[in-house]
Design a protein around this motif. Structure first.
Motif: not given
Length: 727
Positions: A663-672
């Motif tokens: 999903s592009d809903s989160i920042h490329p440097r993030m993990v959820d």
């Protein structure tokens, strides 16, 4: 011949108590729908509520008390009666109390599946100060902080607001019927919406501004907002002058957070920092609701709650329509509150001093609670109830489990868990497991045999919310939640559990009510109602007056809003909000940034699951069959991962596996990473324990002093460093 009947009841599969109509055929519930005449939910239910019938009759529900007969965790149980189980538990608790003292008993509780106050009443009378659970990361820290800042917990009047700040709060997934609908109503009425969240959540569609903040840096942004508001003279001068203390010290403290620095810390632009601060400060009334995302960020959690409280105050949004409502409106404040039912006076000063963790985290232990209660006493009870000990005075889990494992500073040998699954609810999951395994007595009451319950000595079957009654009392209203049907099999509500233990341990004089509805009648007596008459009237609603602080002042040591907190200062805590770098390992050891290049958040709510629940219910599991970790497509591509692949997520604390969702809903440097995952279809016995360590995000979460907030010990479920690799 088929007989049909419809009964009014309520849902409790998440926090709100939405009204339900339970439809029966031949005495069995077959269908559920929203109650259109319910004064709060007005016929709406969410995907969780639609699972109620599946939950009620699920074949894996606990229906009878069970006693362990094999080795702990072996999966060998014997069905026993309630009387036998309570007799034996009480006998063992009495023996352990005689041998080690009452403080040898601890408690972990969950999130609003139970009545809460009976447990505190029992523990106070038993003599133990060691109640703990997920309180340190969920609303309770904010509650305590707001009492220290302005003497009570503020409820945001979102529907009537002209500006709503959605900060770490995804009501579209956590509270879709009440919280999210209130936001949509505000937007429909022309309110400006600011969303501060590292994810592009559904609320962003309503937003005028979206700040995709770096996880864990919320305090820095709040301090940046305060600086802009003070420098540009956007604060409410009259309110600040007449009703606050510490403004000059606050001005000096936030001078160190100019927009350029804040932008660098938070991944935002200076323009975003200033524009959002101006929009909030100049669009009144403004509401800044509590958000779970603030309380779960560890080292900065307490100071973030302090900074939010200060922002509400200096902008003049306290106790105004459309802002932050304070206190109990007439006549609701006259209803007997949970605080009076807790019997906190029964626990002696000597026993309070034994509360584990309070020396290190005094604000969230009895020292802080006692100061908040003393300051609150300047206010009339019917206006502002004192803080509940059950929500603002907790032992710290690290110290409690340390005492279980080491016997120091004294042995903790017994535990009770109600509606709580500690291995999945608490951080450092493997240490929690070792502690539960080490207990001499572990007692659980729950709906299902969870991984934690599988380690118990006795398991009691809990009644579903539709199988019991409840009094839904909040500062805006009081609604009777009627029982939909008698408890099936031998399920019982938790009042019966606590009272059953209490009378066996010599507390019978303090439990005069045989049923919880008799307690509700006692609580409602000051307003001339009974529980049954409240059901017929469909609720009691408060008549709010704005700015009652002009009559009563604030329940703080100074009687004003304490921008610089005297209670924090007296306890050795920072009296003004401060920002601490959430990733200290990267500063001390730059090589860590190479080993763990991504920022991890956990705990994001997702429908229809709620925390660790609903994993065994087929419609819920069909909707979300596997645990998911969300990655930006560009990030996943660099890692060689695609949609649906199994990936391994690793932090310095541990490692788990989950399926990749792109999903592009989160920042490329993030993990959820989704939280709360276990597998009821797996083997029960230890070491499998329903696969509790395989995908459980709390395996990744530390509980060390270096990562917890120094004021209350909030542990981090967000702002963690990690790496992700193909499985």
């Amino acid at each position: 011949m088929t007989t049909r009947e419809t009964r009014q009841t309520f849902c409790g599969l998440c926090h709100p108590r939405c009204g339900l109509l339970l439809h029966f055929e031949n005495g069995k519930a077959v269908r559920v729908e929203g109650d259109p005449d319910h004064p709060i939910s007005r016929g709406s239910i969410c995907a969780r509520g639609k699972l109620m019938v599946d939950h009620l009759y699920h074949p894996q529900r606990l229906n009878y008390p069970l006693k362990r007969v094999g080795e702990r965790g072996s999966g060998q149980w014997q069905r026993v009666s309630w009387d036998q189980a309570l007799d034996e538990v009480a006998e063992q608790l009495d023996r352990l109390r005689t041998q080690f003292g009452p403080e040898t008993l601890m408690f972990t509780h969950g999130t609003h599946r139970t009545y809460h106050w009976p447990g505190r009443r029992f523990f106070n009378l038993f003599g133990s100060p060691n109640m703990c659970g997920a309180n340190n990361i969920c609303m309770c820290p904010t509650l305590a902080v707001e009492y220290a800042t302005y003497g009570g917990f503020a409820g945001s009047d979102v529907r009537n607001s002209q500006c709503v700040v959605v900060w770490g709060r995804g009501a579209s997934q956590s509270d879709p019927i009440l919280g999210y609908q209130a936001l949509l109503a505000a937007k429909h009425n022309g309110a400006k919406i600011i969303v501060v969240d590292p994810r592009r959540i559904a609320e962003v569609k309503q937003a005028d501004q979206w700040l995709q903040i770096r996880p864990g840096t919320d305090v820095a942004l709040m301090l940046g907002w305060i600086r802009v508001i003070i420098e540009e003279k956007l604060f409410d001068r009259d309110f600040v002058k007449q009703w606050t203390v510490g403004f000059d010290q606050l001005r000096r403290a936030v001078a160190a957070y100019p927009p350029d620095l804040v932008a660098k810390i938070t991944w935002l632009t200076p323009q975003q920092v200033t524009d959002s601060a101006r929009l909030y400060a100049t669009t009144r009334p403004a509401a800044f609701p509590w958000g779970f995302g603030i309380d779960k960020q560890g080292i900065n959690a307490t100071q973030a709650a302090r900074a939010r409280s200060i922002l509400r105050a200096i902008t003049g949004n306290l106790d105004v329509a459309g802002g932050e409502r304070l206190g109990w409106p007439e006549p609701l404040g006259r209803i007997i509150g949970d605080d009076l039912l807790e019997m906190n006076g029964a626990l002696s000063a000597k026993q309070r001093a034994k509360q584990l963790g309070a020396a290190q985290y005094p604000f969230f232990g009895f020292p802080g609670w006692e100061r908040n209660v003393k300051a609150n006493s300047r206010l009339p009870y019917q206006y502002m109830h004192p803080p509940q000990a059950d929500m603002t005075s907790m032992a710290h889990i690290r110290a409690v489990f340390g005492a279980v494992l080491t016997g120091k500073p004294y042995p903790v040998t017994a535990a009770i868990s109600l509606a709580n699954n500690p291995i999945l609810a608490l951080p450092n999951s493997r240490r929690v497991y070792q502690a539960l395994k080490s207990l001499q007595l572990y007692v659980v009451s729950d709906y299902y045999l969870t991984p934690s319950a599988a380690l118990a000595d006795y398991v009691f079957p809990a009644a579903s919310t539709v199988e019991r009654s409840e009094l839904w009392l909040v500062p805006g209203f009081c609604v009777a939640c009627p029982q939909g049907l008698e408890p099936l099999y031998e399920r019982r509500d938790d009042y019966q559990f606590w009272r059953g233990l209490a009378v066996r341990l010599g507390q019978q004089d303090h439990w005069p009510w045989e049923t919880v509805e008799q307690v509700f009648d006692h609580r409602l007596a000051p307003v001339g109602l009974t529980f049954q008459t409240l059901i017929k009237s469909r609720g009691l609603f408060g008549r709010a007056e704005p700015k009652r602080y002009r009559q009563f002042g604030f329940g703080t040591p100074s009687g004003k809003v304490e921008l610089r907190s005297r209670i924090f200062k007296a306890l050795g805590c920072e009296p003004l909000p401060v920002y601490r770098e959430a990733y200290p390992d990267l500063v001390a050891d730059p090589e860590m940034a190479v080993q763990y290049p991504l920022v991890l958040i956990t705990g994001s709510r997702f429908m229809p699951m709620y925390h660790t629940e609903q994993r065994q219910i087929p419609p819920a599991r069909q909707s979300v069959p596997d645990p998911l970790v969300t990655l930006h497509p560009a990030t996943a591509a660099k890692l060689g991962l695609g949609e649906g692949d199994w990936a391994r997520i690793t932090t310095p604390q541990g490692s788990i596996r989950q399926r990749v969702h792109l999903s592009d809903s989160i920042h490329p440097r993030m993990v959820d990473s989704q939280h709360g995952w276990w597998f009821p279809e797996r083997e029960e016995s230890d070491p499998t324990l329903f696969g509790v360590f395989e995908s459980n995000a709390n395996v990744l979460c530390p509980d060390s002093a270096a990562t917890c907030s120094p004021e209350i010990g909030s542990w981090p479920h967000t702002a963690l460093i990690c790496r992700v690799e193909p499985e």
